[in-house]
Design an enzyme around this catalytic site. Structure first.
Site, PDB file in Angstrom:
ATOM      1  N   TYR A  35       0.836  -1.204   0.000  1.00 33.81           N
ATOM      2  CA  TYR A  35       0.000   0.000   0.000  1.00 33.81           C
ATOM      3  C   TYR A  35       0.878   1.264   0.000  1.00 33.81           C
ATOM      4  CZ  TYR A  35      -3.681   3.253   1.580  1.00 33.81           C
ATOM      5  OH  TYR A  35      -4.563   4.301   1.698  1.00 33.81           O
ATOM      6  N   ASN A  93      -6.141   9.754   8.296  1.00 36.33           N
ATOM      7  CA  ASN A  93      -7.265   8.892   8.709  1.00 36.33           C
ATOM      8  C   ASN A  93      -8.614   9.617   8.672  1.00 36.33           C
ATOM      9  OD1 ASN A  93      -4.689   7.969   9.977  1.00 36.33           O
ATOM     10  ND2 ASN A  93      -5.984   6.228  10.504  1.00 36.33           N
ATOM     11  N   VAL A 135      -9.874   1.349  12.502  1.00 35.54           N
ATOM     12  CA  VAL A 135     -10.094   1.471  13.939  1.00 35.54           C
ATOM     13  C   VAL A 135     -11.452   2.074  14.291  1.00 35.54           C
ATOM     14  CG1 VAL A 135      -8.861   3.689  14.226  1.00 35.54           C
ATOM     15  CG2 VAL A 135      -8.951   2.045  16.105  1.00 35.54           C
ATOM     16  N   PHE A 193     -14.179  -0.165  16.316  1.00 36.04           N
ATOM     17  CA  PHE A 193     -14.576   0.181  17.691  1.00 36.04           C
ATOM     18  C   PHE A 193     -16.085   0.420  17.785  1.00 36.04           C
ATOM     19  CE2 PHE A 193     -10.235   1.952  19.429  1.00 36.04           C
ATOM     20  CZ  PHE A 193      -9.671   0.703  19.219  1.00 36.04           C
ATOM     21  N   GLY A 220      -2.063   0.912  22.924  1.00 32.40           N
ATOM     22  CA  GLY A 220      -3.014   1.982  22.625  1.00 32.40           C
ATOM     23  C   GLY A 220      -2.435   3.370  22.767  1.00 32.40           C
TER      24      GLY A 220
HETATM   25  P1  NAD Z   1     -12.600   2.126   0.192  1.00 33.67           P
HETATM   26  O1  NAD Z   1     -11.988   0.784   0.253  1.00 33.67           O
HETATM   27  O2  NAD Z   1     -13.943   2.306   0.812  1.00 33.67           O
HETATM   28  O3  NAD Z   1     -12.697   2.628  -1.310  1.00 33.67           O
HETATM   29  C1  NAD Z   1     -11.853   2.191  -2.340  1.00 33.67           C
HETATM   30  C2  NAD Z   1     -12.700   1.892  -3.557  1.00 33.67           C
HETATM   31  O4  NAD Z   1     -11.841   1.488  -4.637  1.00 33.67           O
HETATM   32  C3  NAD Z   1     -13.693   0.751  -3.322  1.00 33.67           C
HETATM   33  O5  NAD Z   1     -14.967   1.132  -3.764  1.00 33.67           O
HETATM   34  C4  NAD Z   1     -13.115  -0.393  -4.150  1.00 33.67           C
HETATM   35  O6  NAD Z   1     -14.107  -1.300  -4.602  1.00 33.67           O
HETATM   36  C5  NAD Z   1     -12.432   0.354  -5.271  1.00 33.67           C
HETATM   37  N1  NAD Z   1     -11.359  -0.397  -5.926  1.00 33.67           N
HETATM   38  C6  NAD Z   1     -10.353  -1.096  -5.346  1.00 33.67           C
HETATM   39  N2  NAD Z   1      -9.562  -1.630  -6.288  1.00 33.67           N
HETATM   40  C7  NAD Z   1     -10.073  -1.272  -7.506  1.00 33.67           C
HETATM   41  C8  NAD Z   1      -9.715  -1.509  -8.845  1.00 33.67           C
HETATM   42  N3  NAD Z   1      -8.645  -2.261  -9.158  1.00 33.67           N
HETATM   43  N4  NAD Z   1     -10.473  -0.976  -9.828  1.00 33.67           N
HETATM   44  C9  NAD Z   1     -11.584  -0.233  -9.533  1.00 33.67           C
HETATM   45  N5  NAD Z   1     -11.970   0.024  -8.277  1.00 33.67           N
HETATM   46  C10 NAD Z   1     -11.229  -0.481  -7.274  1.00 33.67           C
HETATM   47  O7  NAD Z   1     -11.564   3.142   0.830  1.00 33.67           O
HETATM   48  P2  NAD Z   1     -11.655   4.704   1.110  1.00 33.67           P
HETATM   49  O8  NAD Z   1     -11.372   4.901   2.537  1.00 33.67           O
HETATM   50  O9  NAD Z   1     -12.886   5.292   0.531  1.00 33.67           O
HETATM   51  O10 NAD Z   1     -10.391   5.232   0.314  1.00 33.67           O
HETATM   52  C11 NAD Z   1     -10.492   5.894  -0.931  1.00 33.67           C
HETATM   53  C12 NAD Z   1      -9.112   6.351  -1.356  1.00 33.67           C
HETATM   54  O11 NAD Z   1      -8.601   7.276  -0.403  1.00 33.67           O
HETATM   55  C13 NAD Z   1      -8.094   5.221  -1.469  1.00 33.67           C
HETATM   56  O12 NAD Z   1      -7.274   5.448  -2.589  1.00 33.67           O
HETATM   57  C14 NAD Z   1      -7.301   5.340  -0.199  1.00 33.67           C
HETATM   58  O13 NAD Z   1      -5.990   4.868  -0.364  1.00 33.67           O
HETATM   59  C15 NAD Z   1      -7.337   6.839   0.051  1.00 33.67           C
HETATM   60  N6  NAD Z   1      -7.138   7.141   1.464  1.00 33.67           N
HETATM   61  C16 NAD Z   1      -8.121   6.898   2.379  1.00 33.67           C
HETATM   62  C17 NAD Z   1      -7.891   7.167   3.723  1.00 33.67           C
HETATM   63  C18 NAD Z   1      -8.954   6.951   4.770  1.00 33.67           C
HETATM   64  O14 NAD Z   1      -8.683   7.201   5.953  1.00 33.67           O
HETATM   65  N7  NAD Z   1     -10.160   6.535   4.455  1.00 33.67           N
HETATM   66  C19 NAD Z   1      -6.647   7.651   4.126  1.00 33.67           C
HETATM   67  C20 NAD Z   1      -5.667   7.851   3.182  1.00 33.67           C
HETATM   68  C21 NAD Z   1      -5.919   7.606   1.844  1.00 33.67           C
HETATM   69  N1  UDP Z   2      -6.295  -0.417  15.721  1.00 36.00           N
HETATM   70  C1  UDP Z   2      -6.685  -0.934  16.947  1.00 36.00           C
HETATM   71  N2  UDP Z   2      -7.751  -1.775  16.986  1.00 36.00           N
HETATM   72  C2  UDP Z   2      -8.466  -2.117  15.889  1.00 36.00           C
HETATM   73  C3  UDP Z   2      -8.074  -1.580  14.639  1.00 36.00           C
HETATM   74  C4  UDP Z   2      -6.972  -0.731  14.590  1.00 36.00           C
HETATM   75  O1  UDP Z   2      -6.078  -0.639  17.986  1.00 36.00           O
HETATM   76  O2  UDP Z   2      -9.442  -2.894  16.028  1.00 36.00           O
HETATM   77  C5  UDP Z   2      -5.160   0.524  15.673  1.00 36.00           C
HETATM   78  C6  UDP Z   2      -4.087   0.199  14.633  1.00 36.00           C
HETATM   79  O3  UDP Z   2      -3.147  -0.716  15.142  1.00 36.00           O
HETATM   80  C7  UDP Z   2      -3.514   1.575  14.391  1.00 36.00           C
HETATM   81  C8  UDP Z   2      -4.698   2.511  14.567  1.00 36.00           C
HETATM   82  O4  UDP Z   2      -5.662   1.789  15.309  1.00 36.00           O
HETATM   83  O5  UDP Z   2      -2.543   1.877  15.367  1.00 36.00           O
HETATM   84  C9  UDP Z   2      -5.320   2.959  13.252  1.00 36.00           C
HETATM   85  O6  UDP Z   2      -5.574   1.812  12.478  1.00 36.00           O
HETATM   86  P1  UDP Z   2      -6.284   1.873  11.052  1.00 36.00           P
HETATM   87  O7  UDP Z   2      -6.155   0.524  10.437  1.00 36.00           O
HETATM   88  O8  UDP Z   2      -7.652   2.446  11.197  1.00 36.00           O
HETATM   89  O9  UDP Z   2      -5.458   2.963  10.242  1.00 36.00           O
HETATM   90  P2  UDP Z   2      -3.887   3.153   9.922  1.00 36.00           P
HETATM   91  O10 UDP Z   2      -3.077   2.244  10.801  1.00 36.00           O
HETATM   92  O11 UDP Z   2      -3.762   2.825   8.483  1.00 36.00           O
HETATM   93  O12 UDP Z   2      -3.661   4.562  10.250  1.00 36.00           O
END
Ligand code: NAD
Ligand code: UDP
Length: 310
Positions: free
Chosen positions: A144, A173, A186, A190, A206
């Site tokens: 990723y 996040n 997370v 939760f 945590g």
């Molecule tokens: P999500 O998993 O809900 O959405 C991702 C979408 O992409 C899904 O609908 C999935 O079906 C689609 N997808 C995956 N692989 C695909 C492919 N090969 N072709 C077409 N569609 C595909 O996740 P999200 O939280 O909505 O994240 C959206 C974007 O934002 C992602 O690129 C993610 O990396 C980025 N992002 C999200 C967060 C967050 O906290 N939610 C943080 C940082 C970056």
């Molecule tokens: N985490 C946790 N319990 C859970 C899921 C996640 O303590 O059930 C923690 C995880 O280890 C991380 C933080 O929460 O430290 C955020 O995790 P998440 O997967 O949401 O996002 P990211 O690690 O990609 O920021």
């Protein structure tokens, strides 16, 4: 009004973005392979004559005529992006090459949903855009993190070499309605655990921190970044209020009134110890900052998850 492609538009963030873009009168094509997204997230948009859903995998080329491309397609939770790590890397890299090729041909402006994960387990706190990060290239999160880093490189090279009109945002996040209840992130974990009266699973002790942004705030920042004419980024988009994961667990228990107890499990490999965006650039250049605090955002998100079980 513009013709906009949103890849990953049936996912959590993408579905909110599609809705917002339609509200503003744009025509929206949502391309998604439904790996982690679901039709329920976009059900209310299906009847809108300006909305079109394409079941499409972005590792394959796509031929549409558009003015704007938001590239969000990529599984975002550790559980899902580690399920098939090779596919995750292909989605990031091949997907970006396909979408950048589309942008080059159509002269569309293209925005990449990059991530705070490009900073890895950061040694600079809060994270500024100039920080190059501390990322393990061969670990479980690397498919990723390094995929997203490679995409930033591709975006900048298409910009320098082919004058493609790119924008890069680094999302921290984010949470809200339409999150998948079982994707392991997370906030959703939760809340679902609390609503079901199950134990709240804190990984490690945590004390690690995250900064949580409500989805409506994020979408506002995304649109502002896309529609600003001068600044290509990268720009951090996130809420700078920082909480430990233990504090988050306590908040969720208090807001749901659950009788759940907190249990401690092993910390996953390379789990970042701290994360907080420096949003000075977003504030000064885009005039953007988050408005929704964690308590209010959590309340709305809890209501969403409650509605799923009604
Ligand atoms: P999500 O998993 O809900 O959405 C991702 C979408 O992409 C899904 O609908 C999935 O079906 C689609 N997808 C995956 N692989 C695909 C492919 N090969 N072709 C077409 N569609 C595909 O996740 P999200 O939280 O909505 O994240 C959206 C974007 O934002 C992602 O690129 C993610 O990396 C980025 N992002 C999200 C967060 C967050 O906290 N939610 C943080 C940082 C970056
Ligand atoms: N985490 C946790 N319990 C859970 C899921 C996640 O303590 O059930 C923690 C995880 O280890 C991380 C933080 O929460 O430290 C955020 O995790 P998440 O997967 O949401 O996002 P990211 O690690 O990609 O920021």
């Amino acid at each position: 009004m513009k013709k906009v492609l949103v890849t990953g538009g049936a996912g959590f963030i993408g579905s909110h973005l599609c809705k917002r873009l339609l509200t503003e009168g744009n025509t929206v094509i949502c391309a998604d392979n439904l790996f982690t997204g679901k039709k329920e997230n976009i059900l209310e948009l299906m009847d809108n004559k300006n909305f079109e859903f394409l079941r499409h995998d972005i590792t394959l080329p796509l031929y549409v005529e558009v003015d704007r491309i938001y590239n969000l397609a990529c599984p975002a939770s550790p559980v899902h992006y580690q399920y098939n790590p090779i596919k995750t890397m292909k989605t990031s890299v091949l997907g970006a090459i396909n979408m950048l090729g589309l942008a080059k041909r159509t002269k569309a402006r293209i925005l990449q949903a990059s991530t705070s994960e490009v900073y890895g387990d950061p040694h600079v706190h809060p994270q500024v855009e100039e920080y190059w990060g501390n990322v393990n290239p061969i670990g479980q999160r690397s498919c990723y993190d390094e995929g997203k880093r490679a995409v930033e490189t591709l975006f900048m090279d298409y910009h320098r070499q082919n004058s493609v009109d790119v924008r890069i945002i680094r999302i921290f996040n984010t949470y809200g309605s339409n999150m998948c209840e079982n994707d392991g992130r997370v906030v959703s974990n939760f809340i679902v655990q609390a609503l079901l009266g199950k134990d709240i699973t804190v990984y490690g002790d945590g004390s690690q921190t995250r900064s949580f942004c409500y989805v409506d705030d994020l979408v506002e920042g995304m649109v502002r970044m896309m529609e600003n004419d001068a600044f290509i980024g990268p720009v951090n988009l996130g809420n700078p209020s920082e909480f430990t994961i233990r504090e988050l667990a306590e908040k969720v228990i208090a807001l749901t009134g659950a009788s759940s107890k907190v249990i401690y499990k092993d910390l996953p490999q390379d789990d970042p110890k701290q994360r907080k965006p420096d949003i000075t650039k977003a504030q000064t250049i885009l005039g953007w900052e988050p408005r929704v605090g964690l308590n209010d955002g959590l309340k709305k998100t809890i209501e969403y998850f409650k509605s799923l079980t009604r």
